[in-house]
Design an enzyme around this catalytic site. Structure first.
Site, short mmCIF file in Angstrom:
data_model
loop_
_atom_site.label_atom_id
_atom_site.label_comp_id
_atom_site.label_asym_id
_atom_site.label_seq_id
_atom_site.Cartn_x
_atom_site.Cartn_y
_atom_site.Cartn_z
CG HIS A 124 -0.11 -8.18 15.49
ND1 HIS A 124 -0.53 -8.04 16.78
CD2 HIS A 124 -1.10 -7.68 14.71
CE1 HIS A 124 -1.72 -7.47 16.78
NE2 HIS A 124 -2.10 -7.25 15.54
CB THR A 167 24.89 28.82 19.97
OG1 THR A 167 25.24 27.50 20.39
CG2 THR A 167 23.65 29.27 20.70
CE1 TYR A 195 -6.61 -5.75 15.05
CE2 TYR A 195 -4.66 -5.22 16.36
CZ TYR A 195 -5.24 -5.80 15.25
OH TYR A 195 -4.45 -6.44 14.31
CG ASP A 226 17.27 26.70 18.11
OD1 ASP A 226 17.41 25.45 18.07
OD2 ASP A 226 16.91 27.30 19.14
CE1 TYR A 264 30.14 23.09 24.42
CE2 TYR A 264 30.67 25.38 24.88
CZ TYR A 264 29.76 24.41 24.48
OH TYR A 264 28.49 24.78 24.14
CB SER A 306 2.78 -5.91 6.31
OG SER A 306 3.96 -6.42 6.88
CB THR A 307 -0.26 -4.35 2.02
OG1 THR A 307 0.66 -3.29 2.29
CG2 THR A 307 -1.55 -3.78 1.47
CB ILE A 313 -1.00 0.00 1.19
CG1 ILE A 313 -2.09 1.04 0.93
CG2 ILE A 313 -0.28 0.20 2.52
CD1 ILE A 313 -3.30 0.90 1.81
CE1 TYR A 355 18.83 30.21 19.33
CE2 TYR A 355 17.72 32.02 18.20
CZ TYR A 355 17.70 30.75 18.73
OH TYR A 355 16.54 30.01 18.69
#
Length: 821
Positions: free
Chosen positions: A231, A551, A265, A549, A650, A51-52, A20, A536
Site C-alpha cells: 500500500h 431446526t 487519506y 438457531d 430434501y 506492519s505496525t 501492536i 425449532y
C-alpha cells in the site's frame, strides 16, 4: 474450547509477534490474571519491522459492522488513556471524510447513520464547515463532509510498547530476535513453540504475526486466509501554510482526512502531509520475497513505485491546493494484510486445540480485537459478537489459495468504494451451484452470491406476471439488486404456489447412540420426541447469548438432521463431541439439495405425486416423513419460513434435477412459479421470522429476541440455562421490534438508526417491503419501554428521518391459519 477461568491452573501462553496486536493482547491477558505470557518476536522490540512499524496510525471508527466499530471505539478509549515516558499514544484530532460526488455525499449520510446506530458521535458538514475544520481543503472541490470528533492518530509503536510495559509489570516477558521455526503438538493440541533460540512450553499459542501469519499457520496445517498487499504511503516536503502550527511533540492538530472518491487519506506530520493511497492496482507480495528483520530494519517497507502514485498526487493537489508548493520527499510501499471478506481472523483452530489466531488486524481495531480475544480465552466468550471474525466462518472452498488471493485483492481495490449491502463479488464465480442451477438459468434467474453459493434473487421469466403491476417503486439505493418481479413472486407465493431453492442452507447430520443426549445438552428446546418430529431450537453460549438457531428433525431414533446457519455451527458441535465415538457429526450439504414448496396450493401440488398422506391430519406442522414424489425418494419436512402451507423437500444431489422437473411439470396447471431470495426475505419478515447474524447474535438472549418460546426451562440442563435464570419476556430491557414504515417509497436496508422523541434509541437489523401488507417493514432493537405497539419512531435514512410505528407481531396471519391447514 480452551477457555479457562482464573480459578483454574493458569495456562502457559505464548504469543507470536510483538506488533501492536501482540502487545495489546499481552496487556489484556495479564490484566485478567493470566500472567504466564511469553511474547516471541523475530525482530527487535518494539520496531519489529512488521506492519505496525510503518503504520500511519489513522483511526477512523466508521464501519457498517457494529463489531468493527466497537473494536475501533475501544482502541480509541484505551490508547487515549495511554502514554509512554510522558509522550502521547493517541492524538484525538478528529476525523473528516469529504464527498466530491453526489454518490459520495449520499454515502457519508449513510455512514453518519451507522455511527448514530452504534452510539458514536458524528455530524454532517457543509463544504464551508469542512474547510473551517481543515483549512487546507478547497471547499469548491467538495459537496460536503462528515466529522467524527473522537477519531484520531495512534502512535502505533508507542501504544504497543506502553501496553507491553503494563504486561511486563504483571509478569509477562517479551523476547526479541526469536524466530519461530515450529510448533510442537501432543495429540491434537499444542504443547510448545520452537524457535532458533530454544523451545517454549505452551498450553495456548496465539499467532499475532501479521502478514507472516500464513507461515505460522502452516506449522500446524492451519490455513490463515490472508494476503500480504503493498500500500502506497508518501510524505511531502515542508508546507509553508503549516509552518509553526505543530511541533515535533504534537505532530498534528488538523483532523485526519479521507477523500474516498479518490482512494486517498491524509494526516499532518508537523509541517508536512502524509498521503496514503489505495488508488493503485493491488500489489500482492510473496512472503518468500520479504526479508527477515535481522537482514533489514524494515522488511515490511518496499521501494516506492512513483508511477503508481501519479494520479494520487494530481487528485491530492486538486483537493489541497497548497500541496502545489511541495513535492514528494519520500515514500514507500508498505505491506499489510487483507482477507477475502475484509474482516479479521480470530479464534481457535479447528485442527489443533490451543492454537489461536489474531491476524489481519489493523491498528484501528487492535485494542478491541485484543480485548475480545482475551475475554474469549479467559472467560470463554467475548462480550462483543465476533461471528464475522471467527476463523471457522469460512467454507472449505473459501480457503482455496486462488480464492483468497482474488477476493483479498478485490477487497483492496474496493476498500473505499461505495458498496451496496447486496452487492456480490464478481469473481471467482460461479463456485457452488445447486442441482437446480441449469433450470434456474433457463428461467432467467438473477443470481447473487453468499457463502460461495449462487442464489437466485428473482427470475426474469416472471416479468410478465400481472402481479408486477401491484408492486410499488422504491428509491434508487433500495432499487439496486432488486426488481419489482421479486414483489410479484412474493404475492404469487401467497396466492398460489412457488418453488424456492433452499440448497445453500447448511445441513448437518448427527448420528449415534448418544446423539439425542448430545443435542439435548447443547440446545434449548425439548428434542426427546418421537421419530418424525421437527423442533425449532437455539444454541446458546454459557452466558445465554444466542449462537445460532436450528431446526432439528428426528429422522430415526439415532439420526437427526439439522438445518444450521453455517460453518460456525458445525465447528461448535464438533468441538463438543464426546471422545468415545458415540456421536458423529457430518456436513451433508454438498450431497443433498432442498426445495421449499410453499403457497396455498402446495398440497394440491405434492399430494398427487405420492402415496404418502400429506393431509393436515396425516402430516402435521413441524413433522417429517420419508416419501417418494414421483420417482424421487425425499425427506419432507412440514416447515414454512414464508408463512404459507408447504414443505421443505430434501433429496440427494444426483436426483435434484429430477425433483425440480417432477414438481415443475405437475405445477403448471396450478400456476407454479420459481421464486427467489428477495421474495423470501419479504415473506419471512411479514411473519417475524428471525435471521441469525442479522437480527440476533451472542449479544442477545432469547427473551430479548422474542424467542423465549424455544426455551424449555423444564429440561434438566442445557448450555446457557443457568445464565437465563431470572430473565423473562417481562424483565428484558430491550426488544427486537417490528416497525412499519409510513412512507411506501422508503425501503430501508439495515443498520439505520432509530430515533424516539428525537434521540437515537436503537438500530435496524433486517428490512424489506411487505408486499402482502403493502408497507415497508424494518426490525429493530429498541429499549423495552419504547417497543410497545403503536409507538411512533423515526428511521434515519440517508440523512432524512422517515416516520414509522412499532407493531405487534407477526404482521401477517397472526392466527397461523395459513400454515396450519
Amino acid at each position: 474450547m480452551t477457555a479457562r477461568t482464573n480459578n483454574a491452573a493458569q495456562p502457559k501462553v505464548v504469543v507470536i509477534g510483538a506488533g501492536i496486536v501482540g502487545c495489546a493482547l499481552s496487556d489484556e491477558l495479564t490484566a485478567r490474571g493470566w500472567t504466564d505470557v511469553t511474547v516471541l518476536e523475530q525482530g527487535p522490540l518494539f520496531a519489529t519491522g512488521g506492519s505496525t512499524s510503518h503504520a500511519p496510525g489513522l483511526v477512523f471508527q466508521t464501519n457498517g459492522s457494529k463489531t468493527m466499530t466497537e473494536f475501533a471505539r475501544y482502541t480509541v478509549e484505551k490508547y487515549s488513556a495511554l502514554s509512554l515516558d510522558g509522550q502521547w499514544c493517541f492524538n484525538q484530532v478528529g476525523g473528516l471524510e469529504v464527498a466530491t460526488s453526489p454518490e459520495r455525499l449520499a454515502e457519508i449520510q449513510r455512514r453518519h447513520g451507522w455511527l448514530s446506530s452504534w452510539g458514536v458521535d458524528s455530524r454532517l458538514l457543509t463544504p464551508a464547515e469542512s474547510a473551517a475544520l481543515h483549512p487546507l481543503l478547497d471547499p469548491e472541490q467538495i459537496l460536503g463532509g462528515f466529522h467524527i470528533p473522537t477519531d484520531g492518530l495512534a502512535k502505533a509503536l508507542r501504544a504497543g510498547e506502553a501496553q507491553a510495559r503494563l504486561a511486563m509489570a504483571r509478569g509477562a516477558r517479551f523476547l526479541p530476535h526469536h524466530t519461530v521455526t515450529g510448533i510442537e503438538t501432543t495429540g491434537d493440541r499444542v504443547s510448545a513453540v520452537v524457535t532458533d533460540q530454544g523451545t517454549f512450553p505452551a498450553d495456548i499459542v496465539v499467532s499475532c504475526a501479521g502478514f507472516w501469519g500464513p507461515r505460522i499457520g502452516r506449522m500446524v496445517d492451519q490455513p490463515v486466509p490472508l494476503i500480504p498487499l503493498a500500500h502506497q504511503y508518501a510524505r511531502t516536503t515542508a508546507l509553508p501554510l503549516l509552518a509553526g502550527r505543530n511541533d515535533e511533540r504534537t505532530e498534528a492538530s488538523l483532523p485526519i482526512l479521507r477523500n474516498q472518491d479518490a482512494g486517498l487519506y491524509y494526516r499532518e506530520l508537523v509541517d508536512r502531509i502524509g498521503i496514503g493511497s489505495y488508488a493503485h492496482c493491488p500489489m500482492p507480495v510473496s512472503l518468500d520475497e520479504v526479508a527477515h528483520p535481522r537482514d533489514t530494519a524494515m522488511p515490511s517497507s518496499l521501494e516506492f513505485t512513483e508511477a503508481d502514485f501519479e494520479g494520487a498526487w494530481t487528485d491530492s493537489v486538486a483537493l489541497l491546493p497548497s500541496l502545489a508548493d511541495t513535492k514528494i520527499e519520500e515514500g514507500f510501499n508498505g505491506i499489510f494484510s487483507f482477507t477475502s471478506d475484509g474482516m479479521p481472523l480470530m479464534g481457535e483452530s479447528p485442527k489443533v486445540q490451543g492454537f489461536w489466531l489474531a491476524e489481519a488486524v489493523w491498528v484501528t481495531h487492535s485494542a478491541g480485537v485484543a480485548k475480545a480475544l482475551a475475554e474469549w480465552l479467559v472467560d470463554g466468550r467475548p462480550t462483543t459478537d465476533v461471528h464475522g471474525c471467527d476463523i471457522n466462518r469460512f467454507e472449505e472452498v473459501q480457503l482455496a489459495p486462488s480464492y483468497v488471493m482474488e477476493r483479498s485483492c478485490q477487497n483492496f481495490a474496493e476498500v473505499y468504494d461505495i458498496l451496496h449491502p447486496l452487492q456480490p463479488a464478481e469473481r471467482p464465480r460461479p463456485l457452488r451451484t445447486s442441482p437446480f442451477h441449469a433450470r434456474q438459468e433457463a428461467l432467467g434467474a438473477v443470481f447473487l452470491e453468499g457463502g460461495g453459493w449462487e442464489r437466485p434473487h428473482w427470475y426474469e421469466a416472471n416479468a410478465d406476471l400481472p402481479e408486477v403491476a401491484r408492486v410499488p417503486g422504491r428509491g434508487a439505493w433500495a432499487s439496486r439488486y432488486w426488481s419489482p418481479i421479486a414483489g410479484a413472486e412474493a404475492l404469487v407465493t401467497r396466492e398460489r404456489v412457488a418453488l424456492y431453492d433452499m440448497t445453500p442452507l447448511k445441513r448437518l447430520e448427527v448420528t449415534g447412540p448418544e446423539a439425542l443426549a448430545f443435542l439435548q445438552e447443547l440446545t434449548t428446546n425439548q428434542l426427546d420426541k418421537p421419530v418424525g418430529s421437527v423442533t425449532y431450537t437455539l444454541l446458546l453460549d454459557a452466558a445465554g447469548g444466542i449462537r445460532s438457531d436450528l431446526t432439528i428433525a428426528r429422522l430415526e431414533t439415532e439420526r437427526f438432521q439439522l438445518g444450521a446457519n453455517g460453518n460456525l455451527d458445525l465447528d461448535w458441535l464438533r468441538r463438543r463431541l464426546p471422545g468415545d465415538g458415540s456421536v458423529q457429526v457430518r456436513d451433508i450439504t454438498a450431497g443433498t439439495c432442498c426445495l421449499g414448496v410453499w403457497g396455498p396450493r402446495a398440497r394440491d401440488l405434492v399430494q398427487p405425486l405420492t402415496d404418502t398422506d400429506f393431509s393436515h391430519k396425516g402430516f402435521g406442522y413441524f413433522k417429517a416423513k420419508q416419501a417418494y414424489l414421483g420417482d424421487v425418494p425425499v425427506t419432507a419436512m412440514r416447515l414454512s419460513y414464508v408463512g404459507e402451507l408447504g414443505w421443505e423437500i430434501y433429496t440427494t444431489a444426483d436426483l435434484g434435477a429430477r425433483l425440480w422437473d417432477t414438481l415443475w411439470e405437475a405445477g403448471q396447471e396450478l400456476g407454479i412459479i420459481a421464486a427467489g431470495r428477495s421474495a423470501f426475505n419479504s415473506l419471512r419478515l411479514e411473519k417475524g421470522y428471525r435471521s441469525w447474524g442479522h437480527d440476533m447474535t451472542t449479544e442477545h438472549n432469547p427473551y430479548e429476541a422474542g424467542l423465549g418460546f424455544a426455551v424449555r426451562r423444564t429440561k434438566e440442563r442445557f448450555t446457557g440455562k443457568s445464565a437465563l435464570e431470572g430473565i423473562t419476556d417481562e424483565t428484558v430491557t430491550r426488544r427486537l421490534t417490528p416497525l412499519v414504515v409510513q412512507d411506501r417509497q422508503s425501503v430501508v436496508m439495515g443498520h439505520e438508526p432509530v430515533y424516539v422523541n428525537g434521540h437515537p434509541a436503537g438500530y435496524v437489523t433486517s428490512a424489506a417491503y411487505g408486499y402482502t401488507i403493502d408497507a415497508p417493514i424494518a426490525y429493530a432493537w429498541l429499549p423495552a419501554e419504547h417497543a410497545a405497539p403503536g409507538t411512533r419512531v423515526e428511521i434515519e435514512y440517508f440523512g432524512t428521518r422517515v416516520p414509522a410505528v412499532t407493531a405487534a407481531e407477526p404482521l401477517f396471519d397472526p392466527e397461523m391459519s395459513r400454515i396450519r391447514r
